[in-house]
Every structure is written in C-alpha cells, then in structure tokens.
Enzyme design. Structure first.
Site: not given
Ligand code: PMP
Length: 386
Positions: A202, A240, A328
């Site tokens: 990401s 897009t 998260c």
């Molecule tokens: N995988 C891991 C290990 C992450 O730390 C994160 C972001 N917290 C993600 C996936 C998700 O990434 P994105 O915010 O780009 O969806």
C-alpha cells in the site's frame, strides 16, 4: 519541558514525502486525461501510470506486467483470497492456509469465506509472534490452494520467514501470498528471491498517497478480478485510473528503493534507543513481539496496570502520536488479537502501546518521548486500582 510535535504512528500511515507531494501537484495540474483514452490526453496519463508500474516493479524485484494497481492493500488481500476461493470452487483444491495474526483485511475475509463454506486453517504463532514452521507444516497438504503469511506484523513488527514458507507452500503445490504492506521500504522484499505468486502492499505506508496500492501476481498465476466492470489493468481491476495517486506511489517506490539500507539502519538505531530508554526509565515494562526478527521502526510495549488508551491520550496532550493495539481496530476496546495470539495476558494486551517510527522522526523526538513517558506511566499507576 520543551514541547514538540512527534508523530510516531507511521505503521498507521505515513506523511507523504515532499518529493511525492510536488510530483503529484505537478501531475495533477498538467495531466487530466483518462488513462484509458486513446487520444493524446489519455496517452499522457497512461504514461504516468506506466512510469509508476516500472518503479514499483523495481522496488518489488519483479516484472512491470506483474503489477496491478488497486485501491490499497485491503483490496489486494481480498483479491488474492477471492482467487483462492475461485480455485476451490473449480475443484483445484479445498483449503486455504493462513495465520492467526494477519491484518483485518485478511482475518475478516477468512470469516466471510468460512460463511460460504470454504475451509480455511490458521497457523498459530509462538510467544514472539513467529509462525512455527513445524505447526505450519502440519497444516499443509496437496489439497491446499493458497498459503498466505504476512511479511511483517503491523502491531509488533515481527518478521516471518517468507522465503522458507514459500518453499513449503510450493512443495505441496499451493500458491504463496504475502501481505508485505508493513515491510516495504524497511527491509528488502523480493518477489523473485522469495518465489512469490502474490504480494500486497500500500502506498500510504511508505510515504506515498492513501487509497492506492499494489497487487503483484506472478506471470501465469491464476487471476480473477475482484472489481468487475472495465478493461483497465488488462481486465484485472476495473475503475478509472487514479492517475495522480498511482504516479505518486511510483515516486514513493523510487525513493524507498534508493534509501532502503540507510532507512533501515536509521530506524533501527532510533527504535533501539527508544526501547532502551523506556526500559531504563520505566519500571516493569514488557516488550512485545520478536526482538531479533523485527521491522526496524516498530516497538510495541505493555505497561502493566497502566491502560493503553489513557497512555495514548496523555501522550497526545504532549504532542506525541502513538497507537494502542492496531489502528485498524480503533473504536473497539477489545484487546489486540495479535498479542493474544502470541499468548500475552489479556491485561497486558489491553495496555499495549505501539510506537512506530518513520523517515521524518529524529533522535530528538525519541529523547522527548523518553522524557515525557515515565511520569505519565507513574501517574497512571498511582491512580490505578489494579
Ligand atoms: N495489511 C497490513 C499489514 C496493514 O498494516 C494495512 C494497513 N493498516 C493493510 C494491510 C491495509 O492497507 P490499506 O490501508 O492500503 O487498505
């Protein structure tokens, strides 16, 4: 005490590099065509996308045509698991194997696939948060279609043996995926050397823009789109092109690739200074995760009898941004499942604080945290009834 603004939540997201901001501003002002259009405006936009594809391929050590741009690592992870589900539906096997410490974009996808009747096994981790290769081996067999193990954990920073796990997956005929979102730009990641079939990452975790990510899929590996409805990315991902963001991600990839060794060493030096400073100045602390195989900027610490959320809020009053458990999972007061999976006591998992250092932190920032933190912990412990 002097006051400072210290951002130590780089695993949640990073500040965009100034080089990325200026490149994106220029691109945004000059290029607005749809990258799928055949006219000059479109071709100019497509050139930016292809420039980024080349830069990302260099960073990940793969070929440009193996890169698909997505909205982020969550989408890339979902796509890989849906490819595996599709293979199972077509009778190419019957099981997926992953771990108990993956990012929610995998943990929740596992729950969803199980609700559809798909069999998913999750390998346990040891006290340091490392996947035990012997327990993983027991879960592998010819019916496994996909093995998915993250490279470095977002909470503890613990790094897994991806190259070895990839060999084990291939030995039983399974495809290998790693979520390398937290590892990119911090440790060398090579799709070729690790012989990966899929990798997710990401932009916003390595000083690029938010809302744009990458799915690497090895040439010839199975692929079904997760987002349907357009021929973009050779039919692999409809929608897009977010041209400017993709271009910015490419610039961030180029910077990450250039500075990886220096970045690693500088982050590790600051992280170790912070770890020692905390241990020397705060009694009774528990450092979580593996200290030997660890992402260089991540330090996860529990302070028994002091609550994580209170520590976070008091540090914030002093201008210091950190996180408790996983960002998260913010909004839920559940203890971190990653720490619980490693066998940490519920109380300690509740009180964990993640410091995640990044490119724009300095030793002065670390010294400031070492000064501010001890009286905060003392104050909370004096108030604690536990
Ligand atoms: N995988 C891991 C290990 C992450 O730390 C994160 C972001 N917290 C993600 C996936 C998700 O990434 P994105 O915010 O780009 O969806």
């Amino acid at each position: 005490m002097e006051s400072r603004i210290v951002y130590m939540d780089n695993n949640a997201t990073t500040m965009m590099a100034p080089e990325v901001v200026s490149a994106m501003a220029k691109a945004e002002a000059q290029v607005y065509g749809n990258a799928s259009s055949m006219h000059t405006f479109g071709r100019k936009a497509a050139a930016l996308v292809e420039d980024a594809r080349g830069k990302v391929a260099k960073l990940l050590d793969c070929n440009a045509e193996e890169i698909t741009f997505t909205s982020g690592a969550s989408e890339a992870n979902n796509t890989v698991f849906m490819i595996a589900a599709d293979l199972i539906k077509k009778g190419r096997g019957s099981r997926i194997v992953t771990t108990t410490i993956e990012h929610p974009s995998i943990m929740e996808t596992v729950k969803y696939l199980r609700s559809l009747g798909i069999h998913v096994d999750q390998a346990p981790v040891d006290q340091e948060g490392r996947v035990r290769l012997d327990s993983l081996k027991q879960l592998l067999g010819p019916d496994v279609v996909l093995v998915s193990v993250m490279t470095g954990n977002n909470e503890t920073g613990t790094i897994q043996e991806i190259e070895q796990i990839s060999k084990m997956a291939h030995a039983c005929g399974a495809l290998m995926h790693t979520d390398a979102t937290q590892a990119i730009g911090k440790i060398p990641v090579s799709c070729k050397k690790w012989d990966l079939d899929y990798l997710s990452c990401s932009g916003h975790k390595f000083y690029g823009p938010k809302g744009v990510g990458v799915l690497y899929a090895k040439k010839g590996s199975p692929f079904v789109p997760f987002v349907h409805g357009g021929e973009q990315e050779h039919g692999r991902r409809a929608g897009t092109y977010n041209t400017t963001a993709i271009y910015g991600l490419g610039i961030a990839a180029e910077l990450a690739e250039k500075n990886i060794k220096d970045e690693h060493d500088r982050l590790w030096e600051m992280r170790e200074h912070l770890r020692k400073g905390i241990i020397e100045n705060v009694p009774n602390v528990v450092v979580n995760g593996c200290q030997e195989h660890c992402l260089p900027g991540t330090l996860d610490v529990s302070f028994p009898t002091a609550e994580g959320e209170s520590i976070l809020l008091l540090l914030d009053m002093y201008g210091i941004a950190v996180s408790t458990g996983s960002a998260c999972a913010t909004g839920s007061l559940e203890p971190s499942y990653v720490l619980l999976a490693g066998g940490l006591d519920v109380e300690l998992a509740h009180g964990s604080i993640r410091f995640s250092l990044g490119r724009y932190n300095t030793m002065e920032d670390v010294d400031y945290v070492i000064k501010v933190l001890p009286p905060i912990i003392k104050r909370l412990r004096d108030l604690s009834t536990r």
